[in-house]
Design a protein around this motif. Sequence first.
Motif, PDB file in Angstrom:
ATOM      1  N   ARG A 329       0.837  -1.210   0.000  1.00 17.30           N
ATOM      2  CA  ARG A 329       0.000   0.000   0.000  1.00 17.30           C
ATOM      3  C   ARG A 329       0.874   1.264   0.000  1.00 17.30           C
ATOM      4  NH1 ARG A 329      -5.583  -0.977   1.538  1.00 17.30           N
ATOM      5  NH2 ARG A 329      -5.894  -3.042   2.463  1.00 17.30           N
ATOM      6  N   LEU A 330       1.926   1.275   0.804  1.00 22.81           N
ATOM      7  CA  LEU A 330       2.797   2.450   0.890  1.00 22.81           C
ATOM      8  C   LEU A 330       3.563   2.680  -0.405  1.00 22.81           C
ATOM      9  CD1 LEU A 330       4.178   1.906   4.517  1.00 22.81           C
ATOM     10  CD2 LEU A 330       2.517   3.634   3.786  1.00 22.81           C
ATOM     11  N   TRP A 331       4.081   1.621  -0.992  1.00 22.02           N
ATOM     12  CA  TRP A 331       4.794   1.752  -2.261  1.00 22.02           C
ATOM     13  C   TRP A 331       3.872   2.278  -3.370  1.00 22.02           C
ATOM     14  CZ3 TRP A 331       9.524   2.159  -3.980  1.00 22.02           C
ATOM     15  CH2 TRP A 331      10.587   1.652  -3.237  1.00 22.02           C
ATOM     16  N   ALA A 332       2.681   1.740  -3.442  1.00 26.14           N
ATOM     17  CA  ALA A 332       1.735   2.182  -4.472  1.00 26.14           C
ATOM     18  C   ALA A 332       1.403   3.661  -4.304  1.00 26.14           C
ATOM     19  CB  ALA A 332       0.458   1.343  -4.403  1.00 26.14           C
ATOM     20  N   LEU A 333       1.198   4.107  -3.063  1.00 25.09           N
ATOM     21  CA  LEU A 333       0.909   5.517  -2.801  1.00 25.09           C
ATOM     22  C   LEU A 333       2.048   6.405  -3.258  1.00 25.09           C
ATOM     23  CD1 LEU A 333      -0.567   7.919  -1.560  1.00 25.09           C
ATOM     24  CD2 LEU A 333       0.245   7.189   0.694  1.00 25.09           C
ATOM     25  N   TRP A 334       3.278   6.035  -2.916  1.00 20.44           N
ATOM     26  CA  TRP A 334       4.427   6.867  -3.274  1.00 20.44           C
ATOM     27  C   TRP A 334       4.607   6.950  -4.797  1.00 20.44           C
ATOM     28  CZ3 TRP A 334       9.101   5.723  -5.776  1.00 20.44           C
ATOM     29  CH2 TRP A 334      10.032   6.762  -5.774  1.00 20.44           C
ATOM     30  N   VAL A 335       4.530   5.812  -5.473  1.00 21.00           N
ATOM     31  CA  VAL A 335       4.738   5.789  -6.927  1.00 21.00           C
ATOM     32  C   VAL A 335       3.678   6.614  -7.651  1.00 21.00           C
ATOM     33  CG1 VAL A 335       4.685   4.317  -8.982  1.00 21.00           C
ATOM     34  CG2 VAL A 335       5.970   3.590  -6.964  1.00 21.00           C
ATOM     35  N   VAL A 336       2.412   6.400  -7.326  1.00 19.86           N
ATOM     36  CA  VAL A 336       1.324   7.085  -8.032  1.00 19.86           C
ATOM     37  C   VAL A 336       1.364   8.592  -7.777  1.00 19.86           C
ATOM     38  CG1 VAL A 336      -1.185   7.351  -8.121  1.00 19.86           C
ATOM     39  CG2 VAL A 336      -0.180   5.072  -8.124  1.00 19.86           C
ATOM     40  N   GLN A 337       1.586   9.012  -6.529  1.00 15.47           N
ATOM     41  CA  GLN A 337       1.591  10.445  -6.239  1.00 15.47           C
ATOM     42  C   GLN A 337       2.803  11.137  -6.866  1.00 15.47           C
ATOM     43  OE1 GLN A 337       0.022  11.540  -2.496  1.00 15.47           O
ATOM     44  NE2 GLN A 337       1.233  13.415  -2.318  1.00 15.47           N
ATOM     45  N   THR A 338       3.939  10.464  -6.897  1.00 17.24           N
ATOM     46  CA  THR A 338       5.126  11.050  -7.536  1.00 17.24           C
ATOM     47  C   THR A 338       4.899  11.232  -9.032  1.00 17.24           C
ATOM     48  OG1 THR A 338       6.598  10.064  -5.885  1.00 17.24           O
ATOM     49  CG2 THR A 338       7.585  10.737  -7.969  1.00 17.24           C
ATOM     50  N   LEU A 339       4.284  10.249  -9.674  1.00 17.98           N
ATOM     51  CA  LEU A 339       3.962  10.388 -11.097  1.00 17.98           C
ATOM     52  C   LEU A 339       2.970  11.531 -11.322  1.00 17.98           C
ATOM     53  CD1 LEU A 339       3.702   6.644 -12.210  1.00 17.98           C
ATOM     54  CD2 LEU A 339       5.447   8.316 -12.876  1.00 17.98           C
ATOM     55  N   GLY A 340       2.053  11.726 -10.377  1.00 17.08           N
ATOM     56  CA  GLY A 340       1.148  12.862 -10.463  1.00 17.08           C
ATOM     57  C   GLY A 340       1.908  14.174 -10.477  1.00 17.08           C
ATOM     58  N   GLY A 341       2.952  14.287  -9.652  1.00 14.16           N
ATOM     59  CA  GLY A 341       3.784  15.485  -9.637  1.00 14.16           C
ATOM     60  C   GLY A 341       4.484  15.712 -10.965  1.00 14.16           C
ATOM     61  N   VAL A 342       4.951  14.632 -11.579  1.00 10.88           N
ATOM     62  CA  VAL A 342       5.626  14.731 -12.880  1.00 10.88           C
ATOM     63  C   VAL A 342       4.674  15.281 -13.942  1.00 10.88           C
ATOM     64  CG1 VAL A 342       6.678  13.406 -14.755  1.00 10.88           C
ATOM     65  CG2 VAL A 342       7.286  12.910 -12.366  1.00 10.88           C
ATOM     66  N   PHE A 343       3.456  14.757 -13.978  1.00  9.57           N
ATOM     67  CA  PHE A 343       2.491  15.228 -14.978  1.00  9.57           C
ATOM     68  C   PHE A 343       2.012  16.651 -14.681  1.00  9.57           C
ATOM     69  CE2 PHE A 343       2.117  10.652 -15.912  1.00  9.57           C
ATOM     70  CZ  PHE A 343       2.244  10.710 -17.300  1.00  9.57           C
ATOM     71  N   CYS A 344       2.021  17.047 -13.430  1.00  7.99           N
ATOM     72  CA  CYS A 344       1.669  18.427 -13.086  1.00  7.99           C
ATOM     73  C   CYS A 344       2.713  19.394 -13.643  1.00  7.99           C
ATOM     74  CB  CYS A 344       1.560  18.571 -11.562  1.00  7.99           C
ATOM     75  SG  CYS A 344       0.943  20.175 -11.016  1.00  7.99           S
ATOM     76  N   ILE A 345       3.988  19.016 -13.544  1.00  8.08           N
ATOM     77  CA  ILE A 345       5.065  19.837 -14.116  1.00  8.08           C
ATOM     78  C   ILE A 345       4.885  19.950 -15.629  1.00  8.08           C
ATOM     79  CG2 ILE A 345       7.550  19.938 -14.548  1.00  8.08           C
ATOM     80  CD1 ILE A 345       7.950  18.576 -11.809  1.00  8.08           C
ATOM     81  N   ILE A 346       4.574  18.835 -16.278  1.00  8.95           N
ATOM     82  CA  ILE A 346       4.376  18.843 -17.731  1.00  8.95           C
ATOM     83  C   ILE A 346       3.202  19.735 -18.104  1.00  8.95           C
ATOM     84  CG2 ILE A 346       3.775  17.416 -19.726  1.00  8.95           C
ATOM     85  CD1 ILE A 346       5.218  15.080 -18.326  1.00  8.95           C
ATOM     86  N   LEU A 347       2.115  19.704 -17.304  1.00  9.02           N
ATOM     87  CA  LEU A 347       0.946  20.541 -17.576  1.00  9.02           C
ATOM     88  C   LEU A 347       1.317  22.012 -17.580  1.00  9.02           C
ATOM     89  CD1 LEU A 347      -2.122  20.889 -17.961  1.00  9.02           C
ATOM     90  CD2 LEU A 347      -2.362  20.816 -15.468  1.00  9.02           C
ATOM     91  N   GLY A 348       2.209  22.420 -16.687  1.00 11.05           N
ATOM     92  CA  GLY A 348       2.635  23.811 -16.645  1.00 11.05           C
ATOM     93  C   GLY A 348       3.540  24.210 -17.792  1.00 11.05           C
ATOM     94  N   GLY A 419       2.856  28.684 -11.932  1.00 12.08           N
ATOM     95  CA  GLY A 419       2.374  28.189 -10.653  1.00 12.08           C
ATOM     96  C   GLY A 419       2.064  26.703 -10.696  1.00 12.08           C
ATOM     97  N   ILE A 420       1.465  26.250 -11.792  1.00 14.40           N
ATOM     98  CA  ILE A 420       1.139  24.826 -11.936  1.00 14.40           C
ATOM     99  C   ILE A 420       2.412  23.988 -11.979  1.00 14.40           C
ATOM    100  CG2 ILE A 420       0.185  23.122 -13.543  1.00 14.40           C
ATOM    101  CD1 ILE A 420      -1.960  25.230 -14.244  1.00 14.40           C
ATOM    102  N   MET A 421       3.424  24.456 -12.692  1.00 11.40           N
ATOM    103  CA  MET A 421       4.689  23.725 -12.784  1.00 11.40           C
ATOM    104  C   MET A 421       5.359  23.612 -11.406  1.00 11.40           C
ATOM    105  SD  MET A 421       8.112  24.622 -14.984  1.00 11.40           S
ATOM    106  CE  MET A 421       8.499  25.988 -13.873  1.00 11.40           C
ATOM    107  N   LEU A 422       5.425  24.721 -10.683  1.00  9.46           N
ATOM    108  CA  LEU A 422       6.042  24.708  -9.352  1.00  9.46           C
ATOM    109  C   LEU A 422       5.233  23.850  -8.373  1.00  9.46           C
ATOM    110  CD1 LEU A 422       7.063  28.470  -9.063  1.00  9.46           C
ATOM    111  CD2 LEU A 422       8.551  26.506  -9.505  1.00  9.46           C
ATOM    112  N   MET A 423       3.928  23.810  -8.565  1.00  6.47           N
ATOM    113  CA  MET A 423       3.082  22.948  -7.734  1.00  6.47           C
ATOM    114  C   MET A 423       3.456  21.479  -7.942  1.00  6.47           C
ATOM    115  SD  MET A 423      -1.079  23.014  -7.488  1.00  6.47           S
ATOM    116  CE  MET A 423      -1.364  22.588  -9.216  1.00  6.47           C
ATOM    117  N   GLY A 424       3.810  21.104  -9.155  1.00  7.04           N
ATOM    118  CA  GLY A 424       4.250  19.739  -9.426  1.00  7.04           C
ATOM    119  C   GLY A 424       5.526  19.384  -8.684  1.00  7.04           C
TER     120      GLY A 424
END
Length: 508
Positions: A329-348, A419-424
């Motif tokens: 459960r902990l590994w899945a949470l870390w991997v998925v949320q980190t990938l979310g940060g990567v895509f947030c940077i790309i969105l910006g 702002g969106i990029m820095l949020m990532g």
Amino acid sequence: MEIEGQATVKESQPPKFALPVDSEHKATEFRLISVAAPHMRAFHLSWVSFFACFVSSFAAPPLLPIIRDNLNLTASDIGNAGIASVSGAVFARVAMGTACDLFGPRLASASLILLTAPAVYFTSIASSSTSFLLVRFFTGFSLATFVSTQFWMSSMFSAPVVGTANGVAGGWGNLGGGATQLIMPLVFGLIRDIGAIKFTAWRIAFFIPALFQTLSAFAVLIFGKDLPDGNFRRLHKAGDKTKDKFSNVLYHGIKNYRGWILALSYGYCFGVELTIDNIVAEYFYDRFDLKLHTAGMIAASFGLANIVSRPGGGMISDAVGKRFGMRGRLWALWVVQTLGGVFCIILGRVGSLGASIVVMIVFSLFCQAACGLTFGVVPFVSRRSLGLISGMTGGGGNVGAVLTQLIFFRGSKYSKETGIMLMGVMIICCTLPICLIHFPQWGGMFCGPSSTKIATEEDYYLSEWNSEEKEKGLHLSSLKFADNSRSERGRKEDSETKPVDETPSTKV
């Protein structure tokens, strides 16, 4: 033998519950299309009422281009109102968690919904930036119903399916943030077409979410139950449940470092979701020069992804938990949320409309799935202070939203895309502390269970009770929970330690 004897006596009677349950009478199955009382009825009441609160809290953003012209709002006024809409729920969520521990999720949830409904009605008479800020602030308190939703699901569903129940209830409730991006422009347009001028039409439109929120509160009060066996008040009177002390609930909640880490990480999955709900319609409207309804439809796609993303996160949590236990459960949470940060940077970084929409949808899937994964872990942090831990984690989401909007989206210091990029970047950084979470009986991301001493589920959960409380039998519910949470050892460890004659879940 006692269970068999009871089954013989009651053999001719219909089962007490429609779903199979464990020793705490929590459902061991999650049947989405069922409305069976009390488990699935509580599920549907919780997500619908939370959905209504989300619709109300974010009813203003899709109409901001009209509201800002009517009230002469500046960029700072809009930013401050957005921050106010999520800041009130910071403390409200912690208070809600404690209220659930002491009074039950049914009464706590319905009371807050009814207390905040007038603020939604009063939005229709806002006449200045100050009054607009105040109604958004008080309406935002209703977002604390998320905590009662998660507490309710954790009280109704057993360990193997609690992640799914929490994920679907939270995700479908969060759909309100996307649905309101569609609902409010449509309601506004309908009222305007009937004959109202636009500065009157947006005011009338707010009566729709206000009424919806009010009705949902009465539904929770009339049809809901706090626990599978009944409401807190009746159980307290019957002596079947002991009323805990606030000081004990608070102490065991705030001293558990795991709750604080989850609050931090949740600040940058759910907190980011709240931030996007506040800025995304205006972002697409201004940057790509779109019509209000078009910008609203694009913005809605972010929130509407919750129909699959957050439930998907909960299901992933349960699936990896079944195979790898809490460490999975902990590994899945870390991997998925980190990938979310990567895509947030790309969105910006992307500059075209089409690419922005695609990346935003992918980002929303990972961001919201991380929310579901978080509450696949939360129910196991503490049994005695479950509500407070849920409230701390939920409050962390609002703190993250407030800080993010203050730093990156208030005024004109940063463009929206920067702002969106820095949020990532913030998402990736604030997800790292998940590596520090360790359960002595199950382990953490990088190490297994404690090797210095024998640690069991009973040791962990009974440590929240002193010897005097144990003598009175106050710890028995924690003992049952400990037994039912052994699945968090993972398939291999569980098969090595499970007693041969262990009694499976039954219909009671």
